[in-house]
Scaffold this motif. Structure first.
Motif: not given
Lengths: 139, 80
Positions: A26-43
């Motif tokens: 491999s010449g490169g790896i791409d990593v996506f990490i989803g994380t739990v966000r503290d707000m949704t639509k202001g709540k």
């Protein structure tokens, strides 16, 4: 094996995902990490609860992985998804893609997370201070 | 025939449990299953959409169902 697809009830391990996806080819790896966000639509979000139809979810993630191999010159694909109760900052999903050149890794990784959100039978409930909602259930 | 249906996400709230059972004629289609379910559980119609999975694959409305199949209701997914 060039594909690793798993659903875990325990916290996901970023380092073990990267260790698995690395390869001398491999010449490169791409990593996506989803994380739990503290707000949704202001709540304020207290926690998320994830539930999966495990057997079908694995099958659908295998299809997406195969599509990535069909459409880009990628070498390895990893998808780990978490179920259960997650607090803010925890990790529901890790996607890692390796390729000889970065463009394929970036594009395939984006395709995998975008498609996962559309087709894989996994659901999240957002729990707020004053109620809860299954995400995307209602128009 | 008696069909057992698995529920996930909001469908569990609608059915009041992780499974429900309905009676269908032999050789019923997915469309007929949805019609029966929506009559028994009108809140299904308020969802943005929902799919039926037969043996772990998304099913189209014309597909036939048997008692041996694993049937699941798939409300709008929200993983990731």
């Amino acid at each position: 094996m060039n594909t690793q697809i798993e659903i875990h009830t325990e916290p996901l391990n970023i380092q073990s995902c990267i260790d698995w996806i690395m390869s001398p080819h491999s010449g490169g790896i791409d990593v996506f990490i989803g994380t739990v966000r503290d707000m949704t639509k202001g709540k304020t979000v207290v926690r998320l609860e994830f539930e999966a139809y495990n057997q079908m979810a694995i099958k659908e993630m295998e299809k997406i992985s195969q599509q990535a191999f069909d459409n880009w010159p990628v070498q390895k694909v990893l998808i780990h998804h978490r179920t259960g109760v997650l607090a803010v900052g925890e990790i529901p999903v890790i996607i890692a893609v390796s390729a000889a050149h970065r463009a394929a890794a970036f594009e395939a990784c984006r395709y995998i997370i975008d498609t996962l959100k559309e087709t894989v039978p996994i659901w999240k409930k957002e729990v707020f201070e004053d109620g809860e909602v299954w995400v995307a259930a209602h128009p | 025939m008696n069909i057992k249906i698995l529920a996930f996400g909001i469908a569990k709230d609608i059915f009041g449990g992780s499974t429900t059972n309905i009676q269908l004629d032999e050789n019923a289609t997915t469309k007929q299953l949805k019609t029966h379910l929506e009559a028994a559980y009108p809140r299904l119609k308020q969802l943005a959409s929902y799919m039926v999975a037969v043996n772990n694959e998304y099913a189209d409305d014309a597909g036939a169902i048997t008692e041996r199949d694993e049937i699941a209701i798939i409300p709008p997914v929200s993983g990731g």
